[in-house]
Scaffold this active site. Structure first.
Site, mmCIF file in Angstrom:
data_model
loop_
_atom_site.group_PDB
_atom_site.id
_atom_site.type_symbol
_atom_site.label_atom_id
_atom_site.label_comp_id
_atom_site.label_asym_id
_atom_site.label_seq_id
_atom_site.Cartn_x
_atom_site.Cartn_y
_atom_site.Cartn_z
ATOM 1 N N ASP A 123 -20.789 -18.413 -29.611
ATOM 2 C CA ASP A 123 -21.462 -17.668 -28.547
ATOM 3 C C ASP A 123 -21.002 -18.203 -27.184
ATOM 4 O O ASP A 123 -21.186 -19.378 -26.874
ATOM 5 C CB ASP A 123 -22.979 -17.861 -28.710
ATOM 6 N N SER A 125 -31.545 -13.041 -27.101
ATOM 7 C CA SER A 125 -31.109 -13.514 -25.788
ATOM 8 C C SER A 125 -32.286 -13.551 -24.803
ATOM 9 O O SER A 125 -33.256 -14.270 -25.039
ATOM 10 C CB SER A 125 -29.953 -12.636 -25.294
ATOM 11 N N HIS A 150 -22.380 -13.688 -29.647
ATOM 12 C CA HIS A 150 -23.654 -13.242 -29.065
ATOM 13 C C HIS A 150 -23.955 -11.768 -29.357
ATOM 14 O O HIS A 150 -24.969 -11.246 -28.933
ATOM 15 C CB HIS A 150 -23.600 -13.461 -27.542
#
Length: 289
Positions: A233, A151, A267
């Site tokens: 995600d 991320s 995620h």
């Protein structure tokens, strides 16, 4: 430079350790995690090292507790280093006001705007100060290092590799923020750390910290990028990550990139744990000699 042991746990024949030290770049006390595989006990042997950069709200703990990377690091004989994600306790007004800016959200840049520029220098910390400390304190080969992240940390890994041609043997990322100048997270962070774009300069000051912008003009030695992105995600759906922008930029810059769009994954660290073995195998291929 001196380090203080915070914790040590036996893990897959090696040791998962956490240390603290006083950072000159960040002007505060920082924690970092180090996994030492069994091969680290071999007298005189220098091992390759992979740096892991975590995402928003994380500390050095998330990856070492949830990713399951130690098993694969032990198999490949790789040391893994994971720093915290930002300076902490700097008493900067507003540093704890939101989850996506300030504490836990250093974005791996060197801030240039007040009041952040004194402490928020995560890029220099990750690329210079921390590696120097690691190479002094642990049995690592300074010429065999790679970088990866998740991320915000995926963004960090990509820019560290693209801004430093030849420094890292390979780079990989899970769900990276690929085009921060064009997404809400990036615009918020860059406005705070750099200030708004200057009149007549466009986004130049921002583009120097954007992986897609850097990849489009990359001219260094070959750099093989591996990315895993979950199709479910939520942040992909909210247009925070923009992996397609990076793939397009890599084609312009002739940078090899493999993007796996993984059906059903989100995620979370469940996603990371599912594919971390592939990422360490990717790095091991480039770090073997």
């Amino acid at each position: 430079m001196s380090v203080t042991l915070v914790s040590s746990n036996r893990c897959f024949g090696g040791y998962q350790k956490v240390f603290s030290h006083e950072s000159k770049e960040l002007k505060c006390k920082m924690n970092f995690a180090v996994y030492l595989p069994p091969q680290a006990e071999n007298e005189g042997e220098k091992l390759p090292v992979v740096y892991w950069l975590s995402g928003l709200t994380c500390t050095e703990q998330n990856f070492i507790q949830k990713a399951g990377a130690q098993r694969y690091a032990a198999e490949h004989g790789i040391i893994i280093v994971g720093p915290d994600t930002s300076p902490r306790g700097c008493n900067i007004p507003g540093e704890d006001d939101s989850w996506d800016f300030g504490t836990g959200a250093g974005f791996y840049v060197d801030a240039t705007a007040d009041p952040w520029k004194t402490n928020y220098r995560m890029y220099s910390y990750v690329t210079e100060e921390l590696p120097a400390l690691i190479e002094e304190s642990f049995p690592v080969d300074p010429n065999r290092k790679s970088i990866m992240g998740h991320s915000m940390g995926g963004h960090g890994a990509l820019i560290c590799a693209l801004k430093n041609p030849g420094k890292y043997r390979s780079v990989s990322a899970f769900s990276p923020i690929c085009n921060p100048t064009q997404c809400p997270w990036g615009k918020k962070a860059f406005s705070g750390y750099f200030g708004p774009p200057k009149e007549g300069d466009g986004d130049k000051a921002w583009e120097d910290w954007d992986a897609s912008c850097l990849a489009a003009k990359y001219s260094g030695p070959p750099l093989d990028i591996l990315i895993h992105q979950g199709k479910e995600d939520q942040f992909l759906k909210e247009h925070q990550l923009l992996p397609d922008k990076l793939v397009t930029a890599c084609s312009h810059g002739k940078v090899p990139v493999v993007l796996h769009m993984s059906e059903g994954y989100d995620h979370s660290y469940y996603f990371i744990a599912s594919f971390i073995g592939q990422h360490l195998a990717h790095h091991a291929k480039y770090l073997s000699s």
